[in-house]
Design a protein around this motif. Structure first.
Motif, PDB file in Angstrom:
ATOM      1  N   GLY A 289       2.342   6.628  -5.921  1.00  0.00           N
ATOM      2  CA  GLY A 289       1.785   6.683  -7.272  1.00  0.00           C
ATOM      3  C   GLY A 289       0.891   7.893  -7.482  1.00  0.00           C
ATOM      4  N   LEU A 290       0.363   8.439  -6.410  1.00  0.00           N
ATOM      5  CA  LEU A 290      -0.474   9.632  -6.478  1.00  0.00           C
ATOM      6  C   LEU A 290       0.346  10.914  -6.440  1.00  0.00           C
ATOM      7  CD1 LEU A 290      -3.350   8.533  -4.071  1.00  0.00           C
ATOM      8  CD2 LEU A 290      -3.403   8.625  -6.578  1.00  0.00           C
TER       9      LEU A 290
ATOM     10  N   LEU B  10       2.968   1.928  -2.076  1.00  0.00           N
ATOM     11  CA  LEU B  10       3.115   2.312  -3.478  1.00  0.00           C
ATOM     12  C   LEU B  10       1.997   3.242  -3.944  1.00  0.00           C
ATOM     13  CD1 LEU B  10       4.146  -1.175  -4.892  1.00  0.00           C
ATOM     14  CD2 LEU B  10       5.648   0.736  -4.247  1.00  0.00           C
ATOM     15  N   LEU B  11       0.792   3.101  -3.380  1.00  0.00           N
ATOM     16  CA  LEU B  11      -0.345   3.920  -3.807  1.00  0.00           C
ATOM     17  C   LEU B  11      -0.120   5.410  -3.567  1.00  0.00           C
ATOM     18  CD1 LEU B  11      -3.203   4.103  -4.983  1.00  0.00           C
ATOM     19  CD2 LEU B  11      -4.058   3.768  -2.652  1.00  0.00           C
ATOM     20  N   PRO B  12       0.210   5.830  -2.335  1.00  0.00           N
ATOM     21  CA  PRO B  12       0.437   7.276  -2.147  1.00  0.00           C
ATOM     22  C   PRO B  12       1.568   7.806  -3.033  1.00  0.00           C
ATOM     23  CG  PRO B  12       0.254   6.191  -0.010  1.00  0.00           C
ATOM     24  CD  PRO B  12       0.295   5.115  -1.070  1.00  0.00           C
TER      25      PRO B  12
ATOM     26  N   GLY C  39       0.798  -1.221   0.000  1.00  0.00           N
ATOM     27  CA  GLY C  39       0.000   0.000   0.000  1.00  0.00           C
ATOM     28  C   GLY C  39       0.828   1.267   0.000  1.00  0.00           C
TER      29      GLY C  39
END
Length: 186
Positions: A128-129, A124-126, A122
Motif C-alpha cells: 500500500g505504500l 498489504l501495508l508495504p 501486514g
C-alpha cells in the motif's frame, strides 16, 4: 505457484525443526543457537528479496532447474525459521512453572497463530505504500535483524535468570558425554 511455494516452505520448516530438535541439545546455550538461526533467517529473506527482484515463473514450471534459486531460498528461509522456533519453544516449556505450563504453551500457540495472521495481513501495508511485492522480503529481513539485535542485547539478562536457557531441554538422551548426569523425568 502459491501451492508450490507453500509446499517448499513446509518442507524447509519441517527439516529445520527436525535438525534443531536433534542438534540443539548438544549446545550449551540454546538461546545463542536460536540467535544464529534467526540471523540466518534474516540472510535468507535478504536472498529472497534479491532472487525475486526480476522474477518471473519459468516456462518450464515452478519445479524446473531454472527456478532452483527461488526453491532454495524459500527452503532456506523456512529451514532457518524452523531452527529458530524449536529452541525458543523448548526454553519456554523449561521455564514455565509446572502448574501453568499448559496454559503458557496454549497462549504461546495462540500468539504464534495471531502473529502469523497479522504478518500475512501486514504484507498489504508495504504494498500500500508503493513497494513492490518482492520488497516485503526486505522488510522481513529488517525485522529479523532487529530481532537478532534484541536477542543479543538481552542475552546477559536471560542467562542470569534462575532457570537459564543453557539447560539441555530438547535431547538430553542424545548426550555423547557418558559422565553427564542422568536426566530426571518431570
Amino acid at each position: 505457484a502459491m501451492v508450490q511455494c507453500i509446499s517448499v516452505s513446509s518442507i524447509g520448516a519441517g527439516l529445520g525443526s527436525l535438525v534443531a530438535g536433534i542438534i540443539v541439545g548438544r549446545f550449551r546455550d540454546s538461546f545463542s543457537f536460536a540467535g544464529v538461526a534467526v540471523g540466518g533467517n534474516a540472510v535468507a529473506w535478504l536472498l529472497a528479496w534479491l532472487v525475486l527482484r526480476n522474477y518471473q515463473i519459468p516456462e518450464a514450471g515452478f519445479f524446473s532447474f531454472s527456478n532452483l534459486p527461488l526453491i532454495l531460498v524459500l527452503t532456506l528461509s523456512a529451514f532457518t525459521n524452523g531452527m529458530f522456533v524449536v529452541p525458543l519453544m523448548a526454553a519456554l516449556q523449561a521455564r514455565a512453572p509446572d502448574e501453568i505450563r499448559a496454559k503458557i504453551m496454549g497462549a504461546s500457540n495462540m500468539t504464534n497463530g495471531g502473529l502469523a495472521t497479522f504478518g500475512a495481513l501486514g504484507i498489504l501495508l508495504p504494498m500500500g505504500l508503493g513497494l513492490e511485492p518482492h520488497d516485503v522480503f526486505l522488510v522481513f529481513a529488517a525485522l529479523q535483524l532487529a530481532l537478532v539485535i534484541f536477542m543479543w542485547r538481552r542475552r546477559g539478562a536471560i542467562r542470569a535468570e534462575a532457570n537459564p536457557l543453557t539447560e539441555d531441554v530438547l535431547t538430553p538422551a542424545f548426550s555423547d558425554d557418558p559422565s553427564a548426569p542422568p536426566v530426571k523425568p518431570d
